[in-house]
Design a protein around this motif. Sequence first.
Motif, PDB file in Angstrom:
ATOM      1  N   UNK A 273      13.753   2.230  -6.999  1.00 27.93           N
ATOM      2  CA  UNK A 273      13.301   0.924  -7.476  1.00 27.93           C
ATOM      3  C   UNK A 273      11.952   1.030  -8.174  1.00 27.93           C
ATOM      4  N   UNK A 274      10.979   1.674  -7.530  1.00 25.75           N
ATOM      5  CA  UNK A 274       9.637   1.766  -8.086  1.00 25.75           C
ATOM      6  C   UNK A 274       9.648   2.480  -9.434  1.00 25.75           C
ATOM      7  N   UNK A 275      10.483   3.481  -9.566  1.00 26.35           N
ATOM      8  CA  UNK A 275      10.543   4.226 -10.827  1.00 26.35           C
ATOM      9  C   UNK A 275      11.063   3.370 -11.971  1.00 26.35           C
ATOM     10  N   UNK A 276      11.777   2.279 -11.653  1.00 34.38           N
ATOM     11  CA  UNK A 276      12.351   1.422 -12.696  1.00 34.38           C
ATOM     12  C   UNK A 276      11.425   0.283 -13.098  1.00 34.38           C
ATOM     13  N   UNK A 277      10.440  -0.043 -12.250  1.00 32.07           N
ATOM     14  CA  UNK A 277       9.579  -1.193 -12.518  1.00 32.07           C
ATOM     15  C   UNK A 277       8.417  -0.769 -13.413  1.00 32.07           C
ATOM     16  N   UNK A 278       8.633  -0.841 -14.692  1.00 34.83           N
ATOM     17  CA  UNK A 278       7.689  -0.286 -15.667  1.00 34.83           C
ATOM     18  C   UNK A 278       6.392  -1.072 -15.773  1.00 34.83           C
ATOM     19  N   UNK A 279       6.434  -2.383 -15.523  1.00 36.63           N
ATOM     20  CA  UNK A 279       5.233  -3.212 -15.719  1.00 36.63           C
ATOM     21  C   UNK A 279       4.641  -3.679 -14.397  1.00 36.63           C
ATOM     22  N   UNK A 280       5.043  -3.077 -13.280  1.00 28.32           N
ATOM     23  CA  UNK A 280       4.549  -3.483 -11.976  1.00 28.32           C
ATOM     24  C   UNK A 280       3.040  -3.279 -11.871  1.00 28.32           C
ATOM     25  N   UNK A 281       2.323  -4.332 -11.497  1.00 25.50           N
ATOM     26  CA  UNK A 281       0.874  -4.281 -11.370  1.00 25.50           C
ATOM     27  C   UNK A 281       0.411  -4.289  -9.913  1.00 25.50           C
ATOM     28  N   UNK A 282       1.183  -4.932  -9.053  1.00 22.61           N
ATOM     29  CA  UNK A 282       0.748  -5.053  -7.655  1.00 22.61           C
ATOM     30  C   UNK A 282       1.957  -4.887  -6.733  1.00 22.61           C
ATOM     31  N   UNK A 283       1.812  -3.969  -5.780  1.00 23.12           N
ATOM     32  CA  UNK A 283       2.854  -3.725  -4.786  1.00 23.12           C
ATOM     33  C   UNK A 283       2.249  -3.871  -3.401  1.00 23.12           C
ATOM     34  N   UNK A 284       2.832  -4.758  -2.583  1.00 19.86           N
ATOM     35  CA  UNK A 284       2.358  -4.981  -1.224  1.00 19.86           C
ATOM     36  C   UNK A 284       3.482  -4.647  -0.252  1.00 19.86           C
ATOM     37  N   UNK A 285       3.195  -3.715   0.684  1.00 22.00           N
ATOM     38  CA  UNK A 285       4.185  -3.297   1.671  1.00 22.00           C
ATOM     39  C   UNK A 285       3.658  -3.571   3.068  1.00 22.00           C
ATOM     40  N   UNK A 286       4.532  -4.091   3.896  1.00 20.83           N
ATOM     41  CA  UNK A 286       4.217  -4.283   5.307  1.00 20.83           C
ATOM     42  C   UNK A 286       5.493  -3.906   6.044  1.00 20.83           C
ATOM     43  N   UNK A 287       5.591  -2.646   6.435  1.00 24.23           N
ATOM     44  CA  UNK A 287       6.861  -2.069   6.877  1.00 24.23           C
ATOM     45  C   UNK A 287       6.652  -1.255   8.144  1.00 24.23           C
TER      46      UNK A 287
END
Length: 298
Positions: A273-287
Amino acid sequence: MARKRVKRNHGEKVQNEPTIMAEDRISQLPDSLIHYIFSFLPTIHLVRMSGVSRRWRRMWVSTPFLYFDCQFNDVTFTKDVNRSSMFLNFVKNCLRFRKRYMQRDTFLISFKLDYYILGRNAARQVDSWVRSAIQSKVKELDLDVEGYRIPQVVYTASSLTQLKFCALNFESTSLSTLSSLTQLELRNLKLEAPFLSKFPTLKHLSLIRVVSDYKSLENLISGCPIIEDLCLVSLKVINHHGLDLSSLDFPAKTLKNLTLSSVEFTDQGFECLISRLAVLERLTLDYFDKVKNLTSVF
């Protein structure tokens, strides 16, 4: 600074003694700014504040932000009362006074209703309140009414730009008819979207404590071609082991902010998924599954 006569030294009068007098600066603000301040408060507090000054006497009637909360947490009662009946009467009277004193072209920006007990009579009243908000061209509709079924009038409201639904019933496919909808938040409910729904204007989507089958989730997310902000919190997928992010058709060309909290997914799916999100600016994970206590913000 105001000057007035004051008594001092055993009653002897002293002329032109400067004194500090309270100044009501809030009432000097323009109506639009006062209404904005009011937007953060339940409407019952606005009604109670109407006795502060003459200018505030009808300010609550003209506010474009209506927020009705049945809890009445900050209200003290002198005797036992039926809070449910009191709440229903309060909302009904507020809307009646608003209709009486406001001009016909007065619009609503926000209508928020938090009501936990829904009997047959109450459901009819809530329907009338929602219709009244729609007639006032409401832009933001926030309903937290357990078991309430959204009336059809909502699905044809051209003024709506923001919807927040909690613990109620609605037809997700019918929401796609809202041509101006830019923000959708669903909380504490079951998502049923058996068919692909198109949301051509939706930019912000939040699913919080939502139960969904995999197909419904896919149909909803795939139907948002220009989404920029996606938030998935405590999402439960029925009859599916984990959430395969790699198979979901995310809007890779537009998604800028992604939040995943307490959501199960596979490592391979996440990397894909991350490799496909070309314009992603902010990623928040709580896992808290395979990787313990991981909280990351990029």
